[in-house]
Design a protein around this motif. Structure first.
Motif, mmCIF file in Angstrom:
data_model
loop_
_atom_site.group_PDB
_atom_site.id
_atom_site.type_symbol
_atom_site.label_atom_id
_atom_site.label_comp_id
_atom_site.label_asym_id
_atom_site.label_seq_id
_atom_site.Cartn_x
_atom_site.Cartn_y
_atom_site.Cartn_z
ATOM 1 N N GLY A 97 4.433 46.502 58.819
ATOM 2 C CA GLY A 97 5.568 45.599 58.704
ATOM 3 C C GLY A 97 6.733 46.060 59.532
ATOM 4 O O GLY A 97 6.821 47.237 59.893
ATOM 5 N N ALA A 120 6.347 37.546 61.858
ATOM 6 C CA ALA A 120 7.250 36.489 61.401
ATOM 7 C C ALA A 120 7.536 35.477 62.509
ATOM 8 O O ALA A 120 8.427 34.643 62.381
ATOM 9 C CB ALA A 120 8.544 37.116 60.884
ATOM 10 N N GLU A 139 4.423 35.863 57.485
ATOM 11 C CA GLU A 139 5.375 35.951 56.379
ATOM 12 C C GLU A 139 6.602 35.077 56.610
ATOM 13 O O GLU A 139 7.368 35.297 57.540
ATOM 14 C CB GLU A 139 5.795 37.408 56.170
ATOM 15 N N GLY A 145 12.784 41.359 50.502
ATOM 16 C CA GLY A 145 12.956 42.488 51.409
ATOM 17 C C GLY A 145 13.299 42.041 52.815
ATOM 18 O O GLY A 145 13.926 40.992 53.007
ATOM 19 N N ILE A 147 13.030 40.339 56.207
ATOM 20 C CA ILE A 147 12.381 39.052 56.517
ATOM 21 C C ILE A 147 12.716 38.558 57.925
ATOM 22 O O ILE A 147 13.637 39.049 58.563
ATOM 23 C CB ILE A 147 12.811 37.951 55.505
HETATM 24 O O1 TUI Z 1 8.578 44.842 56.082
HETATM 25 C C1 TUI Z 1 8.693 43.889 55.364
HETATM 26 N N1 TUI Z 1 9.496 43.883 54.276
HETATM 27 C C2 TUI Z 1 10.241 44.939 53.862
HETATM 28 S S1 TUI Z 1 10.324 46.466 54.573
HETATM 29 C C3 TUI Z 1 11.433 46.941 53.441
HETATM 30 S S2 TUI Z 1 12.142 48.525 53.441
HETATM 31 C C4 TUI Z 1 13.704 48.185 53.997
HETATM 32 N N2 TUI Z 1 14.674 48.752 53.319
HETATM 33 C C5 TUI Z 1 15.936 48.544 53.682
HETATM 34 C C6 TUI Z 1 16.266 47.745 54.748
HETATM 35 C C7 TUI Z 1 15.271 47.138 55.445
HETATM 36 C C8 TUI Z 1 13.982 47.343 55.053
HETATM 37 C C9 TUI Z 1 11.687 45.956 52.587
HETATM 38 N N3 TUI Z 1 11.006 44.849 52.829
HETATM 39 N N4 TUI Z 1 8.015 42.745 55.594
HETATM 40 C C10 TUI Z 1 7.193 42.602 56.722
HETATM 41 C C11 TUI Z 1 7.944 41.942 57.811
HETATM 42 N N5 TUI Z 1 7.865 42.267 59.067
HETATM 43 N N6 TUI Z 1 8.799 40.937 57.672
HETATM 44 C C12 TUI Z 1 9.260 40.626 58.907
HETATM 45 C C13 TUI Z 1 8.646 41.470 59.776
HETATM 46 C C14 TUI Z 1 8.805 41.586 61.182
HETATM 47 C C15 TUI Z 1 10.016 41.293 61.805
HETATM 48 C C16 TUI Z 1 10.148 41.440 63.150
HETATM 49 C C17 TUI Z 1 7.741 42.045 61.953
HETATM 50 C C18 TUI Z 1 7.898 42.194 63.304
HETATM 51 C C19 TUI Z 1 9.101 41.890 63.895
HETATM 52 O O2 TUI Z 1 9.292 42.020 65.239
HETATM 53 C C20 TUI Z 1 8.540 42.973 65.908
HETATM 54 C C21 TUI Z 1 8.627 42.801 67.376
HETATM 55 O O3 TUI Z 1 8.308 43.767 68.057
HETATM 56 O O4 TUI Z 1 8.982 41.712 67.794
#
Ligand code: TUI
Length: 316
Positions: A97, A120, A139, A145, A147
Protein backbone atom coordinates in the motif's frame (compact mmCIF):
# COMPACT_ATOMS: atom_id res chain seq x y z
CA UNK A 1 -20.67 -21.14 -6.46
CA UNK A 2 -17.36 -19.36 -7.05
CA UNK A 3 -15.90 -22.41 -8.84
CA UNK A 4 -14.29 -20.31 -11.58
CA UNK A 5 -13.27 -17.42 -9.37
CA UNK A 6 -9.67 -16.39 -10.16
CA UNK A 7 -9.00 -14.79 -6.77
CA UNK A 8 -9.92 -18.00 -4.92
CA UNK A 9 -7.64 -20.00 -7.19
CA UNK A 10 -4.75 -17.52 -7.01
CA UNK A 11 -4.78 -17.37 -3.22
CA UNK A 12 -6.00 -20.93 -2.51
CA UNK A 13 -8.89 -19.72 -0.31
CA UNK A 14 -12.58 -20.64 0.08
CA UNK A 15 -14.14 -17.17 -0.28
CA UNK A 16 -12.58 -14.37 -2.40
CA UNK A 17 -12.28 -11.96 0.52
CA UNK A 18 -9.13 -10.35 1.92
CA UNK A 19 -8.75 -8.58 5.22
CA UNK A 20 -7.21 -5.11 4.92
CA UNK A 21 -3.62 -4.75 6.14
CA UNK A 22 -4.34 -2.23 8.88
CA UNK A 23 -1.31 -0.92 10.79
CA UNK A 24 -1.48 -1.59 14.59
CA UNK A 25 -4.72 -3.56 14.02
CA UNK A 26 -3.90 -6.52 11.81
CA UNK A 27 -1.88 -8.95 13.95
CA UNK A 28 -1.49 -12.74 13.84
CA UNK A 29 -4.73 -13.32 15.80
CA UNK A 30 -6.88 -11.32 13.39
CA UNK A 31 -5.18 -12.73 10.30
CA UNK A 32 -5.59 -16.31 11.55
CA UNK A 33 -9.26 -15.72 12.41
CA UNK A 34 -9.97 -14.45 8.88
CA UNK A 35 -7.98 -17.27 7.25
CA UNK A 36 -9.68 -19.90 9.44
CA UNK A 37 -12.99 -18.30 8.41
CA UNK A 38 -12.22 -19.01 4.73
CA UNK A 39 -10.82 -15.65 3.61
CA UNK A 40 -7.24 -14.37 3.40
CA UNK A 41 -6.05 -12.93 6.70
CA UNK A 42 -3.28 -10.35 6.43
CA UNK A 43 -0.70 -9.25 9.01
CA UNK A 44 0.19 -5.56 8.72
CA UNK A 45 3.95 -5.02 8.81
CA UNK A 46 3.34 -1.24 8.95
CA UNK A 47 3.70 -0.79 12.69
CA UNK A 48 6.14 -3.64 13.39
CA UNK A 49 9.92 -3.79 13.70
CA UNK A 50 11.30 -6.80 11.75
CA UNK A 51 11.72 -9.10 14.76
CA UNK A 52 8.11 -8.57 15.85
CA UNK A 53 6.89 -9.18 12.30
CA UNK A 54 8.79 -12.48 12.22
CA UNK A 55 7.25 -13.44 15.56
CA UNK A 56 3.73 -12.60 14.32
CA UNK A 57 4.21 -14.61 11.11
CA UNK A 58 5.32 -17.64 13.14
CA UNK A 59 2.37 -17.17 15.50
CA UNK A 60 -0.06 -17.05 12.57
CA UNK A 61 1.45 -20.30 11.25
CA UNK A 62 0.71 -21.89 14.63
CA UNK A 63 -2.90 -20.58 14.64
CA UNK A 64 -3.90 -21.61 11.12
CA UNK A 65 -2.86 -24.13 8.49
CA UNK A 66 -4.47 -22.00 5.79
CA UNK A 67 -2.73 -19.34 3.66
CA UNK A 68 -2.34 -15.81 5.01
CA UNK A 69 -0.57 -12.70 3.80
CA UNK A 70 1.52 -9.76 4.97
CA UNK A 71 0.81 -6.14 4.06
CA UNK A 72 3.83 -3.95 3.41
CA UNK A 73 3.15 -0.24 3.78
CA UNK A 74 5.61 1.31 1.34
CA UNK A 75 5.79 4.67 3.14
CA UNK A 76 7.07 2.88 6.24
CA UNK A 77 10.81 3.23 7.01
CA UNK A 78 10.92 -0.53 7.80
CA UNK A 79 9.39 -1.66 4.46
CA UNK A 80 12.66 -3.10 3.09
CA UNK A 81 13.31 -5.09 6.28
CA UNK A 82 9.74 -6.40 6.13
CA UNK A 83 10.36 -7.70 2.59
CA UNK A 84 13.37 -9.70 3.84
CA UNK A 85 11.39 -11.19 6.74
CA UNK A 86 8.57 -12.19 4.36
CA UNK A 87 11.13 -13.76 2.00
CA UNK A 88 12.75 -15.72 4.85
CA UNK A 89 9.42 -16.99 6.17
CA UNK A 90 8.12 -17.87 2.70
CA UNK A 91 4.82 -16.03 3.24
CA UNK A 92 2.64 -16.96 0.23
CA UNK A 93 0.90 -13.58 -0.34
CA UNK A 94 1.96 -9.94 0.00
CA UNK A 95 -0.26 -6.89 -0.37
CA UNK A 96 1.37 -3.47 -0.66
CA UNK A 97 0.00 0.00 0.00
CA UNK A 98 0.81 3.68 -0.31
CA UNK A 99 3.41 3.54 -3.06
CA UNK A 100 5.05 1.82 -5.99
CA UNK A 101 5.84 -1.91 -5.34
CA UNK A 102 8.43 -2.43 -8.14
CA UNK A 103 11.29 -3.47 -5.82
CA UNK A 104 9.02 -5.71 -3.72
CA UNK A 105 7.88 -7.56 -6.85
CA UNK A 106 11.50 -7.93 -8.08
CA UNK A 107 12.60 -9.45 -4.79
CA UNK A 108 9.61 -11.71 -3.97
CA UNK A 109 8.19 -12.86 -7.29
CA UNK A 110 11.11 -15.24 -7.99
CA UNK A 111 10.25 -16.96 -4.66
CA UNK A 112 6.68 -17.61 -5.84
CA UNK A 113 5.08 -15.02 -3.57
CA UNK A 114 1.82 -13.65 -4.97
CA UNK A 115 1.92 -9.83 -4.98
CA UNK A 116 -1.28 -7.80 -4.80
CA UNK A 117 -0.68 -4.03 -4.73
CA UNK A 118 -3.34 -1.66 -3.48
CA UNK A 119 -3.81 1.01 -6.15
CA UNK A 120 -6.03 4.08 -6.33
CA UNK A 121 -5.73 5.10 -10.02
CA UNK A 122 -5.75 3.63 -13.55
CA UNK A 123 -2.16 4.71 -14.28
CA UNK A 124 -0.88 2.99 -11.17
CA UNK A 125 -2.81 -0.21 -11.99
CA UNK A 126 -1.25 -0.32 -15.47
CA UNK A 127 2.20 0.25 -13.99
CA UNK A 128 1.93 -2.61 -11.48
CA UNK A 129 0.59 -4.87 -14.25
CA UNK A 130 3.81 -4.20 -16.23
CA UNK A 131 5.87 -4.80 -13.09
CA UNK A 132 4.38 -8.28 -12.69
CA UNK A 133 1.67 -7.98 -10.01
CA UNK A 134 -0.61 -11.05 -9.74
CA UNK A 135 -3.82 -9.09 -9.02
CA UNK A 136 -4.71 -5.54 -7.99
CA UNK A 137 -6.70 -4.24 -5.07
CA UNK A 138 -8.61 -1.20 -6.38
CA UNK A 139 -9.29 0.98 -3.36
CA UNK A 140 -11.87 3.76 -3.48
CA UNK A 141 -11.80 6.81 -1.26
CA UNK A 142 -14.61 5.45 0.92
CA UNK A 143 -11.85 3.42 2.61
CA UNK A 144 -10.24 4.29 5.92
CA UNK A 145 -6.70 5.45 6.55
CA UNK A 146 -4.51 6.67 3.70
CA UNK A 147 -6.67 7.02 0.57
CA UNK A 148 -6.76 8.18 -3.05
CA UNK A 149 -9.28 10.55 -4.67
CA UNK A 150 -11.66 8.30 -6.64
CA UNK A 151 -14.73 6.44 -5.35
CA UNK A 152 -14.97 2.64 -5.62
CA UNK A 153 -18.06 2.92 -7.84
CA UNK A 154 -16.05 4.79 -10.47
CA UNK A 155 -12.57 3.31 -9.90
CA UNK A 156 -13.34 -0.44 -9.97
CA UNK A 157 -14.89 -0.65 -13.49
CA UNK A 158 -12.07 1.47 -14.94
CA UNK A 159 -9.45 -0.82 -13.40
CA UNK A 160 -11.35 -3.91 -14.61
CA UNK A 161 -11.25 -2.45 -18.16
CA UNK A 162 -7.58 -1.44 -17.91
CA UNK A 163 -5.93 -4.69 -16.74
CA UNK A 164 -6.24 -8.40 -17.51
CA UNK A 165 -5.43 -9.67 -14.04
CA UNK A 166 -8.08 -10.13 -11.34
CA UNK A 167 -9.38 -7.01 -9.59
CA UNK A 168 -10.26 -6.96 -5.90
CA UNK A 169 -12.52 -4.10 -4.81
CA UNK A 170 -11.78 -2.24 -1.58
CA UNK A 171 -13.32 0.80 0.08
CA UNK A 172 -17.00 0.87 0.98
CA UNK A 173 -17.39 -2.90 1.34
CA UNK A 174 -19.02 -4.22 4.50
CA UNK A 175 -21.98 -6.42 3.53
CA UNK A 176 -23.39 -8.77 0.88
CA UNK A 177 -24.95 -5.90 -1.10
CA UNK A 178 -21.50 -4.39 -1.58
CA UNK A 179 -20.04 -7.78 -2.59
CA UNK A 180 -22.65 -8.13 -5.35
CA UNK A 181 -22.14 -4.49 -6.40
CA UNK A 182 -18.35 -4.96 -6.55
CA UNK A 183 -18.74 -8.08 -8.72
CA UNK A 184 -21.20 -6.17 -10.96
CA UNK A 185 -18.49 -3.53 -11.45
CA UNK A 186 -16.00 -6.17 -12.62
CA UNK A 187 -14.28 -7.20 -9.39
CA UNK A 188 -13.62 -10.89 -8.64
CA UNK A 189 -12.94 -10.37 -4.96
CA UNK A 190 -13.27 -7.87 -2.12
CA UNK A 191 -11.07 -6.48 0.61
CA UNK A 192 -12.67 -5.49 3.91
CA UNK A 193 -11.00 -3.33 6.55
CA UNK A 194 -13.34 -1.51 8.91
CA UNK A 195 -15.73 -4.41 9.55
CA UNK A 196 -12.83 -6.75 10.41
CA UNK A 197 -11.19 -4.07 12.60
CA UNK A 198 -14.43 -4.18 14.58
CA UNK A 199 -14.70 -7.99 14.76
CA UNK A 200 -14.44 -10.13 17.89
CA UNK A 201 -10.89 -11.36 17.24
CA UNK A 202 -9.56 -7.85 16.55
CA UNK A 203 -7.17 -6.41 19.17
CA UNK A 204 -8.59 -2.90 18.64
CA UNK A 205 -9.48 -1.19 21.95
CA UNK A 206 -13.16 -1.48 23.02
CA UNK A 207 -13.54 2.31 22.90
CA UNK A 208 -12.39 2.34 19.24
CA UNK A 209 -14.87 -0.43 18.34
CA UNK A 210 -17.58 1.60 20.10
CA UNK A 211 -16.75 4.62 17.91
CA UNK A 212 -17.13 2.48 14.76
CA UNK A 213 -20.49 1.12 15.95
CA UNK A 214 -21.70 4.63 16.87
CA UNK A 215 -20.60 6.15 13.54
CA UNK A 216 -23.20 7.47 11.12
CA UNK A 217 -23.10 8.55 7.47
CA UNK A 218 -21.13 11.78 8.05
CA UNK A 219 -18.93 10.66 10.94
CA UNK A 220 -15.67 10.31 8.99
CA UNK A 221 -13.57 13.17 7.61
CA UNK A 222 -10.49 13.36 5.40
CA UNK A 223 -7.53 15.31 6.78
CA UNK A 224 -3.96 15.68 5.56
CA UNK A 225 -4.58 16.77 1.96
CA UNK A 226 -1.98 19.51 2.59
CA UNK A 227 0.66 16.88 3.43
CA UNK A 228 0.01 14.93 0.22
CA UNK A 229 -1.20 11.98 2.33
CA UNK A 230 -4.96 12.29 2.81
CA UNK A 231 -6.25 10.10 5.64
CA UNK A 232 -9.86 9.18 6.53
CA UNK A 233 -10.69 9.02 10.25
CA UNK A 234 -13.72 9.35 12.50
CA UNK A 235 -14.06 13.03 13.38
CA UNK A 236 -12.87 13.94 16.89
CA UNK A 237 -10.75 16.50 18.77
CA UNK A 238 -7.64 15.21 16.97
CA UNK A 239 -9.07 15.70 13.44
CA UNK A 240 -10.46 19.16 14.35
CA UNK A 241 -7.10 20.31 15.72
CA UNK A 242 -5.32 18.82 12.68
CA UNK A 243 -7.69 20.68 10.34
CA UNK A 244 -7.10 23.95 12.22
CA UNK A 245 -3.34 23.44 11.92
CA UNK A 246 -3.69 22.66 8.19
CA UNK A 247 -5.78 25.78 7.59
CA UNK A 248 -3.30 27.96 9.48
CA UNK A 249 -0.73 26.97 6.85
CA UNK A 250 1.42 24.86 9.17
CA UNK A 251 4.47 23.22 7.58
CA UNK A 252 4.17 19.58 6.47
CA UNK A 253 6.83 18.57 9.03
CA UNK A 254 4.75 20.17 11.81
CA UNK A 255 1.59 18.37 10.64
CA UNK A 256 3.44 15.06 10.46
CA UNK A 257 4.82 15.64 13.95
CA UNK A 258 1.32 16.31 15.26
CA UNK A 259 0.09 13.04 13.72
CA UNK A 260 2.93 10.85 15.06
CA UNK A 261 1.81 8.15 17.49
CA UNK A 262 -1.87 9.03 17.16
CA UNK A 263 -2.99 5.78 15.50
CA UNK A 264 -1.33 3.73 18.24
CA UNK A 265 -2.96 5.94 20.88
CA UNK A 266 -6.40 5.18 19.47
CA UNK A 267 -6.00 1.47 18.62
CA UNK A 268 -4.00 0.34 21.67
CA UNK A 269 -4.75 2.88 24.42
CA UNK A 270 -8.34 3.60 23.33
CA UNK A 271 -7.76 7.35 23.19
CA UNK A 272 -10.63 8.08 20.82
CA UNK A 273 -10.59 11.84 21.56
CA UNK A 274 -7.00 12.74 20.75
CA UNK A 275 -6.01 9.63 18.81
CA UNK A 276 -6.43 8.92 15.08
CA UNK A 277 -9.54 6.71 14.77
CA UNK A 278 -8.94 5.57 11.18
CA UNK A 279 -12.07 4.01 9.65
CA UNK A 280 -13.83 3.86 6.31
CA UNK A 281 -17.24 5.29 5.49
CA UNK A 282 -18.60 1.77 6.11
CA UNK A 283 -18.25 2.47 9.85
CA UNK A 284 -21.84 3.71 9.45
CA UNK A 285 -22.88 0.21 8.32
CA UNK A 286 -21.11 -1.75 11.04
CA UNK A 287 -23.51 -2.33 13.90
CA UNK A 288 -22.23 -5.28 15.92
CA UNK A 289 -19.00 -6.94 17.02
CA UNK A 290 -19.04 -10.46 15.54
CA UNK A 291 -16.56 -13.27 14.85
CA UNK A 292 -14.65 -12.96 11.55
CA UNK A 293 -16.06 -16.26 10.29
CA UNK A 294 -19.65 -15.07 10.77
CA UNK A 295 -18.90 -11.88 8.83
CA UNK A 296 -17.43 -13.85 5.90
CA UNK A 297 -20.28 -16.40 5.81
CA UNK A 298 -22.87 -13.60 5.92
CA UNK A 299 -21.21 -11.54 3.19
CA UNK A 300 -21.24 -14.46 0.76
CA UNK A 301 -24.28 -16.36 2.09
CA UNK A 302 -26.60 -13.37 1.72
CA UNK A 303 -25.30 -12.50 -1.75
CA UNK A 304 -27.75 -15.02 -3.33
CA UNK A 305 -30.69 -13.20 -1.71
CA UNK A 306 -29.32 -9.86 -2.85
CA UNK A 307 -29.02 -11.17 -6.38
CA UNK A 308 -32.54 -12.62 -6.33
CA UNK A 309 -34.11 -9.32 -5.25
CA UNK A 310 -31.95 -7.56 -7.84
CA UNK A 311 -33.27 -9.79 -10.62
CA UNK A 312 -36.80 -9.18 -9.41
CA UNK A 313 -36.32 -5.40 -9.49
CA UNK A 314 -34.43 -5.23 -12.77
CA UNK A 315 -36.10 -7.83 -14.94
CA UNK A 316 -39.58 -8.74 -13.72
O1 TUI B 1 -2.11 2.22 2.67
C1 TUI B 1 -3.30 2.31 2.76
N1 TUI B 1 -3.92 2.75 3.88
C2 TUI B 1 -3.28 3.14 5.01
S1 TUI B 1 -1.62 3.13 5.30
C3 TUI B 1 -1.86 3.76 6.81
S2 TUI B 1 -0.56 4.12 7.89
C4 TUI B 1 -0.53 5.81 7.81
N2 TUI B 1 -0.45 6.42 8.97
C5 TUI B 1 -0.42 7.75 9.01
C6 TUI B 1 -0.48 8.52 7.87
C7 TUI B 1 -0.59 7.90 6.67
C8 TUI B 1 -0.64 6.53 6.64
C9 TUI B 1 -3.16 3.94 7.04
N3 TUI B 1 -3.94 3.58 6.03
N4 TUI B 1 -4.12 1.95 1.75
C10 TUI B 1 -3.60 1.53 0.51
C11 TUI B 1 -3.54 2.67 -0.42
N5 TUI B 1 -2.56 2.89 -1.26
N6 TUI B 1 -4.45 3.62 -0.55
C12 TUI B 1 -4.01 4.47 -1.52
C13 TUI B 1 -2.83 3.98 -1.96
C14 TUI B 1 -1.94 4.51 -2.94
C15 TUI B 1 -1.84 5.88 -3.16
C16 TUI B 1 -0.96 6.36 -4.08
C17 TUI B 1 -1.12 3.64 -3.66
C18 TUI B 1 -0.24 4.15 -4.57
C19 TUI B 1 -0.17 5.50 -4.78
O2 TUI B 1 0.69 6.04 -5.69
C20 TUI B 1 1.86 5.34 -5.97
C21 TUI B 1 2.54 5.88 -7.17
O3 TUI B 1 3.72 5.59 -7.30
O4 TUI B 1 1.87 6.54 -7.95
Amino acid sequence: MLQNNRVRKLLDIEYPILQGGMAWVADAELAAAVSNGGGLGVIAAGSMPPDLLEQEIRKAKSLTDRPFGVNIMLLSPTAEDAVEVVAGERVPVVTTGAGSPGKVIERLKPLGTKILPVIASVAHAKRVARQGADAVIAEGMEAGGHIGEITSMVLVPQIADAVEMPVIAAGGIADARAVVAAFALGAEGVQVGTRFACCQESRVHEAYKREIIRARDRSTVVTGRATGHPVRCIQNKFTKEFEALEQSGAAVTELEKFGTGKLRAAVIDGDVEWGSVMAGQTAALVQVVEPAQKIIREMFGQSTEVLRSLEKNLFE
